[in-house]
Design a protein around this motif. Structure first.
Motif, PDB file in Angstrom:
ATOM      1  N   LYS A 188     -38.174  -0.348  48.415  1.00 39.19           N
ATOM      2  CA  LYS A 188     -38.178   1.036  48.906  1.00 39.19           C
ATOM      3  C   LYS A 188     -38.511   2.008  47.777  1.00 39.19           C
ATOM      4  O   LYS A 188     -38.340   1.685  46.592  1.00 39.19           O
ATOM      5  N   SER A 229     -33.526 -17.965  41.182  1.00 42.02           N
ATOM      6  CA  SER A 229     -34.218 -16.688  41.277  1.00 42.02           C
ATOM      7  C   SER A 229     -35.097 -16.545  40.050  1.00 42.02           C
ATOM      8  O   SER A 229     -34.616 -16.666  38.925  1.00 42.02           O
ATOM      9  N   SER A 288     -36.722 -13.941  38.890  1.00 39.65           N
ATOM     10  CA  SER A 288     -36.980 -12.692  38.166  1.00 39.65           C
ATOM     11  C   SER A 288     -35.706 -11.990  37.707  1.00 39.65           C
ATOM     12  O   SER A 288     -35.634 -10.784  37.686  1.00 39.65           O
ATOM     13  N   GLU A 320     -25.055 -10.422  36.768  1.00 40.33           N
ATOM     14  CA  GLU A 320     -26.405 -10.521  37.338  1.00 40.33           C
ATOM     15  C   GLU A 320     -26.369 -11.105  38.744  1.00 40.33           C
ATOM     16  O   GLU A 320     -27.171 -10.789  39.595  1.00 40.33           O
ATOM     17  N   SER A 337     -33.964  -4.168  39.025  1.00 41.95           N
ATOM     18  CA  SER A 337     -33.377  -2.960  38.422  1.00 41.95           C
ATOM     19  C   SER A 337     -34.396  -1.988  37.832  1.00 41.95           C
ATOM     20  O   SER A 337     -34.328  -1.611  36.669  1.00 41.95           O
ATOM     21  N   GLY A 355     -34.850  -0.640  44.758  1.00 41.52           N
ATOM     22  CA  GLY A 355     -33.934  -1.144  45.779  1.00 41.52           C
ATOM     23  C   GLY A 355     -33.770  -2.646  45.788  1.00 41.52           C
ATOM     24  O   GLY A 355     -33.475  -3.244  46.822  1.00 41.52           O
ATOM     25  N   THR A 356     -33.950  -3.309  44.638  1.00 48.15           N
ATOM     26  CA  THR A 356     -33.828  -4.779  44.633  1.00 48.15           C
ATOM     27  C   THR A 356     -32.396  -5.228  44.889  1.00 48.15           C
ATOM     28  O   THR A 356     -32.176  -6.294  45.464  1.00 48.15           O
ATOM     29  N   SER A 357     -31.406  -4.420  44.479  1.00 52.50           N
ATOM     30  CA  SER A 357     -30.015  -4.838  44.739  1.00 52.50           C
ATOM     31  C   SER A 357     -29.756  -4.843  46.249  1.00 52.50           C
ATOM     32  O   SER A 357     -29.132  -5.764  46.779  1.00 52.50           O
ATOM     33  N   ARG A 400     -35.843  -0.491  32.383  1.00 51.52           N
ATOM     34  CA  ARG A 400     -34.752   0.378  31.914  1.00 51.52           C
ATOM     35  C   ARG A 400     -33.598  -0.498  31.481  1.00 51.52           C
ATOM     36  O   ARG A 400     -33.550  -1.697  31.770  1.00 51.52           O
ATOM     37  N   THR A 408     -28.289   0.697  38.182  1.00 50.52           N
ATOM     38  CA  THR A 408     -27.958   1.869  38.997  1.00 50.52           C
ATOM     39  C   THR A 408     -26.451   2.027  39.117  1.00 50.52           C
ATOM     40  O   THR A 408     -25.924   3.137  39.049  1.00 50.52           O
ATOM     41  N   GLY A 422     -32.321   5.064  41.078  1.00 48.97           N
ATOM     42  CA  GLY A 422     -31.139   5.338  40.260  1.00 48.97           C
ATOM     43  C   GLY A 422     -31.401   6.107  38.984  1.00 48.97           C
ATOM     44  O   GLY A 422     -30.544   6.819  38.474  1.00 48.97           O
TER      45      GLY A 422
HETATM   46  N1  LIG Z   1     -34.793 -11.184  42.264  1.00 50.04           N
HETATM   47  C1  LIG Z   1     -33.464 -11.038  42.130  1.00 50.04           C
HETATM   48  N2  LIG Z   1     -32.659 -12.123  42.182  1.00 50.04           N
HETATM   49  C2  LIG Z   1     -31.302 -11.993  42.069  1.00 50.04           C
HETATM   50  N3  LIG Z   1     -30.650 -10.819  41.884  1.00 50.04           N
HETATM   51  C3  LIG Z   1     -31.432  -9.716  41.815  1.00 50.04           C
HETATM   52  C4  LIG Z   1     -32.857  -9.758  41.927  1.00 50.04           C
HETATM   53  N4  LIG Z   1     -33.335  -8.490  41.791  1.00 50.04           N
HETATM   54  C5  LIG Z   1     -32.262  -7.690  41.609  1.00 50.04           C
HETATM   55  N5  LIG Z   1     -31.123  -8.414  41.634  1.00 50.04           N
HETATM   56  C6  LIG Z   1     -29.746  -7.902  41.440  1.00 50.04           C
HETATM   57  O1  LIG Z   1     -29.767  -6.475  41.575  1.00 50.04           O
HETATM   58  C7  LIG Z   1     -29.439  -5.878  40.303  1.00 50.04           C
HETATM   59  C8  LIG Z   1     -30.291  -4.608  40.110  1.00 50.04           C
HETATM   60  O2  LIG Z   1     -29.720  -3.609  40.946  1.00 50.04           O
HETATM   61  P1  LIG Z   1     -29.951  -2.061  40.591  1.00 50.04           P
HETATM   62  O3  LIG Z   1     -29.278  -1.302  41.678  1.00 50.04           O
HETATM   63  O4  LIG Z   1     -29.606  -1.781  39.198  1.00 50.04           O
HETATM   64  O5  LIG Z   1     -31.542  -1.878  40.674  1.00 50.04           O
HETATM   65  P2  LIG Z   1     -32.429  -1.548  41.951  1.00 50.04           P
HETATM   66  O6  LIG Z   1     -31.637  -1.778  43.208  1.00 50.04           O
HETATM   67  O7  LIG Z   1     -33.693  -2.313  41.834  1.00 50.04           O
HETATM   68  O8  LIG Z   1     -32.733  -0.008  41.758  1.00 50.04           O
HETATM   69  P3  LIG Z   1     -32.144   1.247  42.597  1.00 50.04           P
HETATM   70  O9  LIG Z   1     -30.761   0.878  43.022  1.00 50.04           O
HETATM   71  O10 LIG Z   1     -32.184   2.354  41.618  1.00 50.04           O
HETATM   72  O11 LIG Z   1     -33.087   1.436  43.763  1.00 50.04           O
HETATM   73  C9  LIG Z   1     -29.795  -6.951  39.289  1.00 50.04           C
HETATM   74  O12 LIG Z   1     -29.054  -6.706  38.075  1.00 50.04           O
HETATM   75  C10 LIG Z   1     -29.331  -8.215  39.997  1.00 50.04           C
HETATM   76  O13 LIG Z   1     -27.904  -8.310  39.940  1.00 50.04           O
END
Ligand SMILES: Nc1ncnc2c1ncn2[C@@H]1O[C@H](COP(=O)(O)OP(=O)(O)OP(=O)(O)O)[C@@H](O)[C@H]1O
Ligand SMILES: C[C@@](O)(CCO)CC(=O)[O-]
Ligand SMILES: [Mg+2]
Length: 316
Positions: free
Chosen positions: A11, A49, A51, A74, A102, A106-108, A186, A190, A274
């Motif tokens: 997103k 995973s 990445s 993580e 991160s 929106g990966t979380s 970064r 978030t 974030g």
């Molecule tokens: N491919 C993945 N596999 C497993 N865990 C992941 C993966 N991608 C993200 N994560 C989890 O989500 C965390 C990142 O979440 P964070 O909220 O900081 O970033 P984001 O969701 O990408 O950005 P935002 O919330 O600002 O939109 C990672 O530290 C990990 O714990």
């Protein structure tokens, strides 16, 4: 061998990040960048995973216990999501993402939504996208201790979504906004940034005013989207970025690129997500692409995704 796969769009936060955590409105859109979560029958539960910041990781979760603090941090989103399910059936879970973790995309939220969608269907349940969104929202807030419904709803439901203030509601906006988006890595997550904002907000009455101002910007941006008024939309982006900067959630590199965008005459540009680095979005233009690339941003595919999470059964 039975498998279930969930394809989850990522997103862009268009307006209202951080303020939405405190009851203000926000607007976000699902895009073509995505995460793929596959659940395959197995004799034990493993997660892989490709990445994660701790590199390629493969963890035997049978004991559901992880020694390393960093590894747990993580994997916390994955662990809490699996813990949500009372009925545990062993499975191999693989997670692939088209973007880095991160970076504000929106990966979380997508990890949670992907596992909820694929694992629940693997167990034989048939959840609606809204049910997946609500379950995932609760899990993300449990992991982070703080957070809004914006990201989990957007990646679950798809489209351009408006989140009204002081509500748990959501409204689909009819519009197709051309966005040029990109990100840089970064250091803070978030969740960490959210905790910093909360600590300052509790001490500083100015934050209340700033959050309310962001809320007014979001309402004007919603009008601009409905009226297809790109000029007004771009102005709201610059103002929203300035307010985020006053909250201390941007970064020198984000501020420089947004300031340069205004200098070279781009219609609009702002931090997205974030903050603390991560993503920037601009009104779509070739000049915006050149600007972001010149600053080392990795461009993302900002094509609108209207479907949200899609689940498919695979028997191979
Ligand atoms: N491919 C993945 N596999 C497993 N865990 C992941 C993966 N991608 C993200 N994560 C989890 O989500 C965390 C990142 O979440 P964070 O909220 O900081 O970033 P984001 O969701 O990408 O950005 P935002 O919330 O600002 O939109 C990672 O530290 C990990 O714990
Ligand atoms: C910063 C924030 O508003 C958006 C993160 O993508 C956090 C949230 O809404 O939960
Ligand atoms: Mg997140």
């Amino acid at each position: 061998m039975r498998s279930v796969e969930a394809l989850v769009p990522l997103k862009l936060t268009l307006f209202g990040e951080h303020a939405v955590v405190y009851g203000e409105p926000a607007i976000a859109m699902a895009i073509s960048e995505h995460m793929r979560v596959r659940v395959t029958e197995s004799d034990k539960t493993t997660v892989s995973s490709s990445s994660l910041k701790i590199g390629n990781i493969k963890v035997d979760l049978s004991s559901m216990h992880i020694e390393s603090e960093q590894a747990y941090r993580e994997l916390s989103y994955i662990m809490e999501t699996l813990n949500y399910f009372e009925r545990k059936v062993p499975a191999q879970i693989t997670i692939e993402s088209t973007v880095d973790p991160s970076v504000g995309l929106g990966t979380s939220a997508a990890v949670i939504v992907g596992i909820v969608a694929a694992y629940s269907r693997f167990l034989g349940d048939s959840l609606s996208n809204m049910e997946i969104a609500k379950i995932s929202r609760a899990i993300e807030r449990k992991v982070q201790g703080i957070g809004s419904r914006m990201d989990t709803y957007t990646v679950s439901l798809g489209g351009i979504l408006y989140f009204p203030k002081n509500s748990e509601g959501v409204e689909r906006l009819d519009g197709n906004i051309g966005i040029t988006g990109g990100y840089i890595r970064r250091t803070l997550s978030t969740a960490e940034i959210l905790k910093r904002v909360k600590a300052i907000k509790d001490k500083n009455r100015q934050f209340e005013k700033i959050m309310k101002l962001i809320g007014e910007v979001v309402e004007d941006a919603r009008e601009a989207i409905l009226r297809h008024d790109v000029e007004l939309l771009g102005q709201m982006m610059f103002i929203n970025h300035g307010l985020l900067m006053s909250l201390g959630v941007t970064s020198p590199s984000l501020d420089e690129v947004v300031s340069s965008a205004r200098t070279i005459g781009l219609q609009g540009c702002k931090m997205s997500g974030g903050g603390g680095g991560g993503s920037v979005i601009c009104i779509k233009s070739p000049k915006a692409e050149l600007l972001l690339e010149s600053r080392g941003f990795r461009l993302v595919d900002s094509e609108l995704n209207k479907n949200g999470v899609v689940i498919k059964e695979i028997s191979n």
